[in-house]
Scaffold this active site. Structure first.
Site, PDB file in Angstrom:
ATOM      1  N   PRO A  18       0.823  -1.223   0.000  1.00  0.00           N
ATOM      2  CG  PRO A  18      -0.918  -1.605   1.525  1.00  0.00           C
ATOM      3  CD  PRO A  18       0.364  -2.190   1.025  1.00  0.00           C
ATOM      4  CD1 TRP A  73      -1.248  -1.201  -6.251  1.00  0.00           C
ATOM      5  CD2 TRP A  73      -3.275  -1.552  -7.101  1.00  0.00           C
ATOM      6  NE1 TRP A  73      -1.985  -0.067  -6.059  1.00  0.00           N
ATOM      7  CE2 TRP A  73      -3.233  -0.255  -6.578  1.00  0.00           C
ATOM      8  CE3 TRP A  73      -4.460  -2.003  -7.704  1.00  0.00           C
ATOM      9  CZ2 TRP A  73      -4.320   0.600  -6.622  1.00  0.00           C
ATOM     10  CZ3 TRP A  73      -5.541  -1.141  -7.741  1.00  0.00           C
ATOM     11  CH2 TRP A  73      -5.455   0.137  -7.221  1.00  0.00           C
ATOM     12  CD  GLN A  76     -10.476  11.187 -32.891  1.00  0.00           C
ATOM     13  OE1 GLN A  76     -10.598  10.865 -31.713  1.00  0.00           O
ATOM     14  NE2 GLN A  76     -11.136  12.193 -33.424  1.00  0.00           N
ATOM     15  N   GLY A 133     -17.696   7.245 -33.358  1.00  0.00           N
ATOM     16  CA  GLY A 133     -18.565   6.863 -32.236  1.00  0.00           C
ATOM     17  C   GLY A 133     -18.575   5.363 -31.994  1.00  0.00           C
ATOM     18  CD  GLU A 169       5.845  -6.720 -15.091  1.00  0.00           C
ATOM     19  OE1 GLU A 169       7.054  -6.864 -15.353  1.00  0.00           O
ATOM     20  OE2 GLU A 169       5.030  -7.653 -15.115  1.00  0.00           O
ATOM     21  CB  THR A 224       5.601   4.551 -13.536  1.00  0.00           C
ATOM     22  OG1 THR A 224       6.799   5.195 -13.073  1.00  0.00           O
ATOM     23  CG2 THR A 224       4.757   4.114 -12.348  1.00  0.00           C
TER      24      THR A 224
HETATM   25  C1  LIG Z   1      -3.746  -3.872 -12.465  1.00  0.00           C
HETATM   26  C2  LIG Z   1      -2.440  -3.835 -11.736  1.00  0.00           C
HETATM   27  C3  LIG Z   1      -1.708  -5.009 -11.592  1.00  0.00           C
HETATM   28  C4  LIG Z   1      -0.511  -5.004 -10.861  1.00  0.00           C
HETATM   29  N1  LIG Z   1       0.157  -6.188 -10.650  1.00  0.00           N
HETATM   30  C5  LIG Z   1       1.214  -6.210  -9.785  1.00  0.00           C
HETATM   31  C6  LIG Z   1       1.811  -7.463  -9.396  1.00  0.00           C
HETATM   32  O1  LIG Z   1       1.440  -8.526  -9.878  1.00  0.00           O
HETATM   33  N2  LIG Z   1       2.812  -7.434  -8.475  1.00  0.00           N
HETATM   34  C7  LIG Z   1       3.260  -6.280  -7.900  1.00  0.00           C
HETATM   35  O2  LIG Z   1       4.158  -6.339  -7.052  1.00  0.00           O
HETATM   36  N3  LIG Z   1       2.719  -5.077  -8.269  1.00  0.00           N
HETATM   37  C8  LIG Z   1       1.701  -5.023  -9.170  1.00  0.00           C
HETATM   38  N4  LIG Z   1       1.129  -3.823  -9.521  1.00  0.00           N
HETATM   39  C9  LIG Z   1       1.623  -2.589  -8.900  1.00  0.00           C
HETATM   40  C10 LIG Z   1       2.417  -1.691  -9.839  1.00  0.00           C
HETATM   41  O3  LIG Z   1       3.640  -2.287 -10.160  1.00  0.00           O
HETATM   42  C11 LIG Z   1       2.549  -0.318  -9.151  1.00  0.00           C
HETATM   43  O4  LIG Z   1       1.282   0.288  -9.224  1.00  0.00           O
HETATM   44  C12 LIG Z   1       3.619   0.531  -9.789  1.00  0.00           C
HETATM   45  O5  LIG Z   1       4.894   0.039  -9.490  1.00  0.00           O
HETATM   46  C13 LIG Z   1       3.554   2.002  -9.330  1.00  0.00           C
HETATM   47  O6  LIG Z   1       3.495   2.096  -7.957  1.00  0.00           O
HETATM   48  P1  LIG Z   1       2.365   3.012  -7.282  1.00  0.00           P
HETATM   49  O7  LIG Z   1       1.058   2.623  -7.857  1.00  0.00           O
HETATM   50  O8  LIG Z   1       2.519   2.905  -5.815  1.00  0.00           O
HETATM   51  O9  LIG Z   1       2.675   4.468  -7.758  1.00  0.00           O
HETATM   52  P2  LIG Z   1       3.718   5.495  -7.109  1.00  0.00           P
HETATM   53  O10 LIG Z   1       5.053   4.861  -6.951  1.00  0.00           O
HETATM   54  O11 LIG Z   1       3.103   6.131  -5.916  1.00  0.00           O
HETATM   55  O12 LIG Z   1       3.849   6.564  -8.285  1.00  0.00           O
HETATM   56  C14 LIG Z   1       2.886   7.601  -8.504  1.00  0.00           C
HETATM   57  C15 LIG Z   1       3.462   8.555  -9.553  1.00  0.00           C
HETATM   58  O13 LIG Z   1       4.696   9.123  -9.081  1.00  0.00           O
HETATM   59  C16 LIG Z   1       5.729   8.894 -10.015  1.00  0.00           C
HETATM   60  N5  LIG Z   1       6.997   8.699  -9.307  1.00  0.00           N
HETATM   61  C17 LIG Z   1       7.268   7.904  -8.254  1.00  0.00           C
HETATM   62  N6  LIG Z   1       8.563   7.978  -7.928  1.00  0.00           N
HETATM   63  C18 LIG Z   1       9.152   8.817  -8.813  1.00  0.00           C
HETATM   64  C19 LIG Z   1      10.476   9.308  -9.038  1.00  0.00           C
HETATM   65  N7  LIG Z   1      11.514   8.932  -8.261  1.00  0.00           N
HETATM   66  N8  LIG Z   1      10.675  10.195 -10.041  1.00  0.00           N
HETATM   67  C20 LIG Z   1       9.655  10.572 -10.848  1.00  0.00           C
HETATM   68  N9  LIG Z   1       8.393  10.147 -10.698  1.00  0.00           N
HETATM   69  C21 LIG Z   1       8.148   9.278  -9.705  1.00  0.00           C
HETATM   70  C22 LIG Z   1       5.308   7.624 -10.757  1.00  0.00           C
HETATM   71  O14 LIG Z   1       5.959   7.502 -12.020  1.00  0.00           O
HETATM   72  C23 LIG Z   1       3.802   7.855 -10.878  1.00  0.00           C
HETATM   73  O15 LIG Z   1       3.551   8.728 -11.955  1.00  0.00           O
HETATM   74  C24 LIG Z   1      -0.031  -3.794 -10.303  1.00  0.00           C
HETATM   75  C25 LIG Z   1      -0.761  -2.609 -10.502  1.00  0.00           C
HETATM   76  C26 LIG Z   1      -1.950  -2.617 -11.178  1.00  0.00           C
HETATM   77  C27 LIG Z   1      -2.710  -1.329 -11.302  1.00  0.00           C
END
Ligand SMILES: Cc1cc2nc3c(=O)[nH]c(=O)nc-3n(C[C@H](O)[C@H](O)[C@H](O)COP(=O)(O)OP(=O)(O)OC[C@H]3O[C@@H](n4cnc5c(N)ncnc54)[C@H](O)[C@@H]3O)c2cc1C
Length: 386
Positions: A128, A156, A336, A340, A363, A365
């Protein structure tokens, strides 16, 4: 430089294409509409050998190279990103980790079950409060009689509700920071392992995503993958394979966008002619074609390097960044082109758009990929500000 596929690679691709069109495409829309994780389809995917494509035959896999694996993932990704996610998690995140870091006993115990689809597995890194900064694991593992007790929460986690095996990352020694993280092979059939499905996702509704509570979960000593302290390196090596798989799947989405847009544009008539005859519509299609080709070439290069055992982390991040962003853009453009009609699920482009959005998040961002690529280019690590 040889851009030709071998006869075997062409055959594997054609088989994957036929399987995708015959089995996956048929069910993708209904599974999306009903938010069904289609275990029957997962079993068929396993029967095809797609859950253990890169695992050597001696452990129950198909023994294919990375380039060929990428061709399969591209085809399945074109059909349904939800099913492609199953392959990416099971094969790339879990099996590749066991192959690289597992003991002989661990490989023999888990890999045949995972390749055959008898067991599903999940990769539990995110928490979380711990996403991009994966080293900041709050889940704790403490020594217990004959093993470890794990407490914490994961967020997630794909396949989290159905996994029989969970790769759980946890901190064993907070003072050691990322060097204290270990990766545990967790038997999910114990009371303290408490998955809860996450509902109402924007896309990937046909895939299982869960949050997981870990209350005194027990792992025996022989359930540690690698050494205690290897956890962070294991996670990064798993993501190196996982990102390749996500990128390959996104090439499939790009190709699907091209195929459906071309077919629709040739059929749909406005102003007395097919919309494909308008230059502005062709420009949209041409952009998609160019970016699809570029994404595919980047994925093939990463696969080529992996197959030769050469360093490929940066090239994999480049492929992941480019292919995922290209797929998001292609899905938007494909809607696009469809006008519609692209806004409802009669055509798959609407689902492509929702499903593919997550690929620039999970995996690592797009920003994290940029930081990895920037670090390689400049020699300066901006991931962890000084
Ligand atoms: C449908 C789904 C399936 C998933 N499956 C898995 C899974 O099987 N196993 C698993 O472990 N995880 C899983 N995830 C988690 C996923 O890997 C994370 O959501 C992802 O790593 C981003 O973490 P966060 O959501 O906490 O975003 P955050 O880390 O909070 O990031 C929020 C924003 O801040 C930016 N940010 C953060 N740090 C920096 C930085 N240093 N510099 C610039 N920008 C930054 C990010 O790029 C993003 O735009 C899944 C997520 C989803 C939605």
């Amino acid at each position: 430089m040889d851009f030709d596929l071998t006869d075997e690679q062409r055959l594997v691709r054609e088989t994957a294409r036929a399987f995708t069109d015959g089995e996956i495409v048929e069910r993708a829309r209904e599974n999306d509409r009903t938010a069904t994780f289609d275990l029957g389809l997962v079993a068929q995917i396993a029967e095809q050998g797609y859950l253990g494509a890169i695992v050597p035959r001696e452990y129950g896999g198909a023994g294919l190279d990375y380039l060929t694996y990428g061709l399969i993932v591209e085809e399945v990704g074109r059909g349904d990103s939800a099913m492609r996610t199953v392959i990416s998690v099971q094969t790339s995140l879990v099996c590749s980790s066991l192959l690289r870091w597992g003991t002989e006993d661990q490989k023999r115990h888990y890999l045949p079950r995972l390749c055959s689809g008898e067991w599903l597995a999940c990769f539990a890194l995110t928490e979380p409060d711990t996403g991009s900064d994966a080293a900041a694991q709050r889940t704790r593992a403490e020594r217990a009689d004959g093993g470890w007790r794990i407490n914490g929460a994961k967020m997630w986690i794909s396949l989290g509700s159905h996994a029989r095996l969970a790769l759980v990352f946890a901190q064993t020694d907070p003072a050691a920071a990322h060097r204290g993280i270990a990766c545990f092979l967790v038997d999910t059939e114990q009371e303290g392992f408490r998955p809860q499905a996450i509902h109402h996702k924007m896309g990937l509704r046909g895939s299982d995503t869960a949050e997981i509570g870990l209350d005194d979960v027990f792992v025996p000593d022989d359930g540690v993958l690698g050494d205690v302290g290897d956890g962070f390196r294991i996670a990064m090596s798993a993501l190196d394979s996982g990102r390749y798989s996500v990128a390959a799947g996104c090439v499939g989405v790009c190709q699907g966008c091209v195929d459906h847009s071309v077919a629709y544009a040739k059929e749909r008539r406005q102003f007395g002619r097919p919309i494909a005859a308008f230059q502005l519509v062709q420009a949209m299609i041409a952009d998609m074609v160019v970016e699809t080709d570029a994404a595919r070439m980047l994925v093939w290069r990463a696969g080529f390097l992996k197959d030769r055992g050469r360093p490929s982390s940066t090239e994999t991040s480049i492929a992941k960044l480019y292919a995922t962003e290209a797929a998001v853009k292609a899905a938007n453009t494909a809607i696009q082109v469809h006008g519609g009609s692209g806004y409802v699920d009669d055509h798959p482009v609407e689902r492509y758009f929702r499903d593919v959005r997550v690929t620039t998040l999970y995996e690592g961002t797009s920003q994290i990929q940029q930081l990895i690529i920037g670090r390689a280019a400049t020699g300066i690590n901006a991931l962890v500000p000084a």
